[in-house]
Design an enzyme around this catalytic site. Structure first.
Site, short mmCIF file in Angstrom:
data_model
loop_
_atom_site.label_atom_id
_atom_site.label_comp_id
_atom_site.label_asym_id
_atom_site.label_seq_id
_atom_site.Cartn_x
_atom_site.Cartn_y
_atom_site.Cartn_z
N GLY A 65 -23.70 -3.23 12.56
CA GLY A 65 -24.80 -2.50 13.12
C GLY A 65 -24.14 -1.63 14.27
O GLY A 65 -23.05 -1.70 14.55
N GLY A 66 -25.07 -0.87 14.87
CA GLY A 66 -24.64 -0.14 16.14
C GLY A 66 -24.11 -1.01 17.03
O GLY A 66 -22.96 -0.91 17.51
N PHE A 67 -24.80 -2.33 17.45
CA PHE A 67 -24.33 -2.87 18.46
C PHE A 67 -24.10 -4.65 18.11
O PHE A 67 -23.59 -5.46 18.84
CB PHE A 67 -24.88 -3.03 19.76
N ALA A 68 -24.15 -4.91 16.98
CA ALA A 68 -23.98 -6.18 16.23
C ALA A 68 -23.07 -6.17 15.09
O ALA A 68 -22.91 -5.09 14.42
CB ALA A 68 -25.36 -6.68 15.98
N LYS A 69 -22.53 -7.21 14.82
CA LYS A 69 -21.65 -7.28 13.83
C LYS A 69 -22.22 -8.72 12.90
O LYS A 69 -22.56 -9.62 13.75
CB LYS A 69 -20.34 -7.46 14.03
N VAL A 70 -22.21 -8.82 11.83
CA VAL A 70 -22.84 -9.94 11.04
C VAL A 70 -21.52 -10.56 10.39
O VAL A 70 -20.87 -9.76 9.41
CB VAL A 70 -24.01 -9.76 10.09
N ASP A 83 -40.03 -2.03 11.39
CA ASP A 83 -38.81 -1.33 10.70
C ASP A 83 -38.62 -2.09 9.24
O ASP A 83 -37.43 -2.63 8.77
CB ASP A 83 -37.53 -1.67 11.68
N GLY A 117 -21.50 -7.02 7.58
CA GLY A 117 -22.21 -5.85 7.97
C GLY A 117 -22.05 -5.56 9.55
O GLY A 117 -21.49 -6.41 10.06
N LYS A 129 -24.67 -13.41 13.71
CA LYS A 129 -24.66 -12.11 14.12
C LYS A 129 -23.89 -12.01 15.52
O LYS A 129 -24.34 -12.92 16.48
CB LYS A 129 -26.08 -11.80 14.41
#
Ligand code: 6BE
Length: 642
Positions: free
Chosen positions: A20-25, A132, A18, A40
């Protein structure tokens, strides 16, 4: 190229699950235990003003310890990155689970919801609010246990949980009215509203408040009016209504939820909100780790119980988990790179990042090892000169926890060597996990025309139609072939890396795939491209993949997503009985996405979806619409659409 030097020797980094905006998992393997982990990765340079959020999340994760909160194992900070090593949840997002099943039964929803409530009640009891909560932030582990993730927005007000907050955050479709209005709010009650939306989504398969226009969405939320589906029981409707109260003062509290009849129905045991005993002393696990390091148990425990979120802590947590699963507490010996500064040509000192483990007298060896070439390795206390600023060294240093070795070198010289304490052994088997994506396989939103409800549903249908028993059997056959393939075939072939052919899917890859009865890959991809263009979606074609992007609302940043649609051949075991005339010659295919060579030739084309980034519900809608449009086109004779 080694992408992440800091992880080398400790974690194997596998595919991305996955972004996200500033992270990659990414998926990873913790080498010492062979256990899967989620990694992450955040690039510091890209974080900008998100850094406080990262720190907040880490602080929260270090404090929280609960069976339904995704566990933090290790934090590695280098000059360039943060690597956050976390519990692996092989079941993926709860969102996908809902979508795959259209909606969940009341019994299953209750089981899931209780777990969410227990985690939320626990974090509230420590003064945190999640802020969230949504099914994309709830993952499933191998035993269908839920795990909350993404504490980047969590808040712990100074004055405790009862203090009012002001920052507006979270996803708008889950936002409570007071958040929408930008009023002061209580973290706890906005979590309750989001739980109401979440329970609705579990039971209905779609959202109570939804609109592509953000203003209309906000209006709906503020009105507090939503449809109550007829298939929902009276009890469920009533319970959801108590959570979706516009006035936070009238909204049910978490405490009341815990004992609500909907929650306790048919179940004797109360919701368990107690912390998980993860930071506890477990003799067997301490002993296993102490043996592994060649130190005594007391020293090992003294080191561990500082809970420093280092590699040993990760190993300890994973050992505890293996113990729970009744698996052997064996540890793999790893090869690591260790930067060492040799102080003099004769004295060999190695920096061991376990200060607790050192002897009282700095010069007494802790342990001795003899390596291949008969070099004697003496490990002493960590009185090694710290290394100077150098990015590479920092990356390596950040992760090294143990390592043993030395060589004759000039004083002051820094050496990097691969250190083998014993021959390296890998527990890891070839990765069998399919690709990850939260995708719609069936229509679940009532405002869009999806494949399942159009007259074209025979043309595009989802593969979930394969009986699950058949899938299981086929899956296991495929798995054995797959295992063999991983051993026998090189990872990449020229053909697949150039994308000259669509990939051939295995049966286990089918869950994000819509099938067509068309057998011309080029034709299908052209139709898809056209459908995307008609929807006004930017897309980029590479081989048989299309990457599309929906820009989020410029003001609110809400609703954006990027996704990939890939044309692929379906395994003929499932479909070839129906379609047999066209034979497409396919050679070996294999790539990062687990491609495989099916001996006899498949004929039917499928369209595989994958969410790359962004809002899950937006992605679901886009895919549904584009696929429905393509289905209509595929029904037309080919000539007419050229
Ligand atoms: C902490 C964020 C995280 O993920 C999916 C899978 C496996 C593991 C699903 C599909 C193969 C396995 C076929 C954020 C986002 C990527 C969901 N913060 C995680 C932990 C985390 C993600 N996983 N496990 C932990 C995960 C997700 N797939 N299946």
């Amino acid at each position: 190229m080694v992408r992440y030097a800091a992880l080398k020797g400790f974690y194997e980094v596998e595919k991305t699950i996955g972004c996200g905006g500033f992270a990659k998992v990414k998926m990873g393997t913790h080498i010492a235990t062979g256990e899967k982990v989620a990694i992450k990765i955040m690039e510091k340079a890209a974080l900008n003003d998100e850094l406080p959020r990262v720190k907040l999340e880490l602080q929260a994760l270090k404090t929280l310890s609960h069976q339904h909160i995704c566990k933090l194992y290790q934090v590695i900070e280098t000059s360039m990155h943060y690597f956050i090593i976390m519990e692996y949840c092989s079941g993926g997002e709860l969102f996908d689970h809902i979508v795959e099943n259209s909606k969940l039964s009341e019994t299953q929803s209750r089981m899931f919801f209780k777990q969410i409530v227990s985690a939320v009640a626990y974090l509230h009891s420590l003064g945190y609010a999640h802020r969230d909560l949504k099914p994309e932030n709830v993952l499933l582990d191998r035993n269908q246990n839920l795990k909350l993730i993404d504490f980047g927005l969590c808040a712990k007000p100074e004055g405790g949980a009862q203090s009012l907050l002001l920052t507006s955050c979270g996803s708008p479709t889950y936002a409570a009215p007071e958040l929408v209005l930008g009023k002061q709010y209580l973290g706890e009650s906005v979590d309750v509203w989001a739980m109401g939306v979440l329970l609705y989504a579990l039971l209905a398969g779609y959202l109570p408040f939804d609109d592509t226009n953000i203003d209309s969405l906000y209006k709906k939320i503020l009105s507090g009016k939503y449809e109550e589906p007829v298939f929902m029981s009276q009890e469920s409707r009533k319970f959801i209504r108590q959570m979706l109260q516009v006035d936070p003062k009238k909204r049910i509290t978490v405490k009341e939820i815990l004992t609500h009849p909907w929650i306790t129905l048919g179940v004797l045991d109360p919701v368990d909100t107690s912390p998980d005993c993860i930071k506890c002393y477990d003799k067997e696990c301490v002993v296993a780790l102490a043996r592994y390091h060649g130190v005594n148990n007391e020293d090992m425990w003294r080191h561990l119980k500082r809970w420093r979120y280092d590699y040993d802590m990760a190993t300890y947590f994973l050992l505890m988990d293996r113990k729970k699963r009744k698996l052997p507490l064996k540890l793999n010996i790893m090869a690591t790179k260790l930067p060492i500064r040799v102080k003099s040509a004769d004295t060999i000192k190695v920096h061991v990042n376990l200060p607790e483990l050192t002897r009282k007298s700095a010069n007494l060896p802790l342990c001795e090892n003899t390596v291949d070439n008969n070099v004697k390795v003496i490990i002493t206390s960590p009185d090694v000169t710290p290394l100077k600023d150098n990015v590479d060294i920092k990356e390596l240093k950040a992760s090294h926890q143990n390592g043993f070795k030395l060589n004759k070198a000039k004083a002051g010289e820094v050496k990097f060597e691969t250190i083998m304490r014993k021959p390296m052994k890998r527990l890891r088997s070839p990765n069998l996990d399919g690709d990850y994506s939260p995708i719609p396989t069936k229509k679940i939103l009532n405002d869009v025309t999806s494949s399942a409800s159009t007259p074209d549903s025979k043309k595009i249908k989802t593969c979930s139609e394969t009986p699950s028993s058949a899938r299981k059997v086929l899956g296991s056959i495929e798995r054995s072939i797959h295992l063999m393939k991983n051993v026998l075939t090189p990872k990449k072939t020229l053909e697949s890396s150039q994308n000259l052919q669509p990939i051939v899917l295995t049966n286990k890859d089918l869950f994000n795939v819509s099938t067509t009865q068309c057998n011309d890959a080029e034709f299908v991809i052209n139709e898809l491209e056209k459908a995307l263009a008609r929807k006004g979606i930017d897309c980029h074609r590479k081989g048989f993949r299309l990457r599309g992007k929906m820009e989020p609302n410029t003001l609110t940043k809400f609703g954006g997503c990027s996704f990939e649609l890939e044309i692929c051949y379906l395994p003929n075991m499932v479909t070839a009985s129906k379609v047999s005339s066209v034979k497409t010659p396919i050679k070996s295919t294999s790539s990062e996405m687990e491609r495989m060579n099916v001996p006899s030739v498949p004929a039917t084309i499928g369209i595989r979806r994958k969410r790359l980034k962004g809002d899950a519900w937006c992605y679901k809608k886009v895919c549904e619409q584009v696929l429905a449009l393509t289905a209509t086109e595929l029904r037309q004779p080919k000539e007419s659409s050229v």
